[in-house]
Design an enzyme around this catalytic site. Structure first.
Site, short mmCIF file in Angstrom:
data_model
loop_
_atom_site.label_atom_id
_atom_site.label_comp_id
_atom_site.label_asym_id
_atom_site.label_seq_id
_atom_site.Cartn_x
_atom_site.Cartn_y
_atom_site.Cartn_z
N ARG A 48 0.73 -1.25 0.00
CA ARG A 48 -0.06 0.03 0.09
C ARG A 48 1.00 1.27 -0.05
NH1 ARG A 48 -1.37 1.66 4.50
NH2 ARG A 48 -2.27 -0.33 5.22
N TYR A 100 -16.12 17.99 -13.99
CA TYR A 100 -16.56 16.19 -14.05
C TYR A 100 -17.78 16.01 -12.97
CZ TYR A 100 -16.34 11.34 -13.97
OH TYR A 100 -16.97 9.89 -14.11
N ASP A 172 -7.28 19.60 -13.25
CA ASP A 172 -7.54 18.15 -13.87
C ASP A 172 -7.46 18.23 -15.29
OD1 ASP A 172 -8.84 15.83 -14.91
OD2 ASP A 172 -10.82 16.09 -13.51
N LYS A 197 -8.80 7.51 -19.11
CA LYS A 197 -9.10 8.16 -20.40
C LYS A 197 -7.90 8.00 -21.20
CE LYS A 197 -13.00 8.76 -18.07
NZ LYS A 197 -13.24 10.02 -17.33
C1 LIG Z 1 -13.61 10.45 -15.82
C2 LIG Z 1 -13.17 11.70 -15.24
C3 LIG Z 1 -12.81 11.58 -14.08
C4 LIG Z 1 -13.05 10.52 -12.84
O1 LIG Z 1 -12.07 9.66 -13.12
P1 LIG Z 1 -12.41 7.79 -12.88
O2 LIG Z 1 -11.06 7.16 -13.35
O3 LIG Z 1 -13.66 7.59 -13.76
O4 LIG Z 1 -12.74 7.71 -11.27
C5 LIG Z 1 -12.40 12.76 -13.44
N1 LIG Z 1 -12.33 14.00 -14.11
C6 LIG Z 1 -12.68 13.88 -15.47
C7 LIG Z 1 -12.36 15.21 -16.49
C8 LIG Z 1 -12.98 12.65 -16.11
O5 LIG Z 1 -13.14 12.71 -17.50
#
Ligand SMILES: *Cc1c(COP(=O)(O)O)cnc(C)c1O
Length: 383
Positions: A48, A100, A172, A197
């Site tokens: 961890r 998001y 982000d 993504k």
């Molecule tokens: C998908 C997404 C998230 C969340 O991520 P997960 O891997 O689904 O937990 C956060 N920010 C953006 C811009 C996203 O597209």
């Protein structure tokens, strides 16, 4: 030797295994590590806290973002939850419009229970943003471009403002990836990703990443990562390293395809408006050009009123209707009923998120095939 970005993607994060010469980082599928004597070990005690495969992705993303410290999590939301755990009761966080949905939800439904509040502000407008920074505000969290209208926030101006006010700036960077945009170089304090993504890139993995430059901040995030425990597993760390090797090639193609489609769709008689920050006519184009290498792989377009979006979504044959984005395959999404369904209809419409708005995550297929598929679906959807 200082590597260029494309070389870094292949060789970053120490890829050759010192024990065997294996060119890929092995999957260290272990929870614990034998210690030679009390207090004497090889740097690893428990997975961890630290695992050699996770070390690989953490140093790779740090190098790619031009940062010093990287952290890998089990999902983008685990990364965001960990970063938000830096704050305490009484603190307020400003978020940009259209962050998001999961980011909004964790603030609205989880951190609100700990008396951490949030304010939604149009961060594309810096003077409006400045006037919202009251003394409770401890951070600004931005997505640029933001989903689904791809609004662009000037990141250097936000970081400057945050420095002036002594608060933390968070970006982000999921939609851009460090291939297109490097927020730390613009003075941003914390960069985070849903690596699910573009970084993973193949729609086969859920993962999250955080990168910072400041060692005191890194120490706090590392402490929270280990304390909360939402870490990325060794196998998933391996998959993410593998996915990132082709990030440069994929992003180049995503951007080329998206620009090709944006140019054609903006000339289409059935389409009211195209949103794509790589298009010179787009509202965000100027700022996007100063802070990112290209417009990215996401675009949205609005059908005219005499087209039925429900029929459009049923009529594509290559492009699937699905949540998520950033994979090699093109995906369609209906923001009004999917990502932005929780916003009341009148507010949604005043923001520009009409029922006829369609979001497209442009994949790396042959561009003309994608255009043909969209064109035939538009034709079928004429009322
Ligand atoms: C998908 C997404 C998230 C969340 O991520 P997960 O891997 O689904 O937990 C956060 N920010 C953006 C811009 C996203 O597209």
């Amino acid at each position: 030797m200082k590597s260029t970005f494309d070389t870094l993607l292949i060789h970053g994060g120490m890829t050759t295994d010192p024990h065997t010469g294996a060119v890929n980082r092995p999957i260290y599928q272990t929870s614990t590590y034998a210690q030679n004597a009390l207090g004497e070990h090889l740097g690893y005690e428990y997975s961890r806290t630290k695992n050699p495969t996770r070390d690989g992705i953490e140093s790779l993303i740090a190098e790619c973002e031009g940062g010093k410290f990287g952290f890998a999590f089990a999902s983008g939301m685990a990364a965001i939850g960990c970063v938000l755990s830096l704050f305490k009761s009484g603190d307020c966080i400003i978020i940009s419009q259209n962050v998001y949905g999961g980011t909004f939800r964790i603030l609205d439904k989880v951190f609100s229970n700990f008396n951490i509040s949030y304010k939604i502000v149009d961060t594309t407008n810096i003077s409006a943003l400045e006037s919202e920074i009251t003394k409770e505000v401890k951070a600004i969290l931005i997505e640029s471009p933001a989903n689904p209208l791809l609004n662009v926030t000037p990141l250097a101006q936000v970081s400057e403002l945050c420095k002036k006010k002594g608060i933390i700036s968070i970006v982000d960077n999921t939609f851009m990836t460090p291939y297109l945009q490097k927020p730390l170089a613009l003075g941003i304090d914390i960069v985070l990703h849903s690596a699910t993504k573009y970084l993973g890139g193949h729609s086969d993995l859920i993962a999250g990443l955080v990168v910072v430059n400041d060692s005191a901040l890194a120490e706090r995030i590392g402490f929270l990562q280990n304390s909360i425990g939402g870490i990325l597993a060794p196998f998933d760390s391996f998959l993410l390293i593998r996915g990132m090797k082709t990030l440069g090639l994929r992003m180049q193609r995503h951007c080329e395809n998206a620009l090709f489609l944006a140019e054609h769709l903006s000339q289409h008689q059935a389409i009211k408006r195209v949103y794509y920050p790589g298009l010179a006519s787009d509202l965000g184009y100027k700022i996007q050009s100063t802070q990112a290498r290209a417009g990215g792989g996401m675009l949205s377009f609005e059908l005219k009123d005499n087209y039925d979006y429900r029929i459009f979504f049923k009529s594509t044959s290559i492009i699937a209707l699905a949540e998520s984005l950033g994979g090699v395959e093109s995906l369609l999404c209906h923001p009004a009923s999917m990502t932005h369904a929780s916003i009341p209809k009148n507010i949604r419409q005043s923001m520009g998120i009409t029922d006829n708005l369609i979001r497209l995550s442009v994949g790396i297929e042959y561009a003309q095939d994608l255009l043909d598929d969209i064109n035939q679906a538009i034709k079928s959807s004429k009322i």
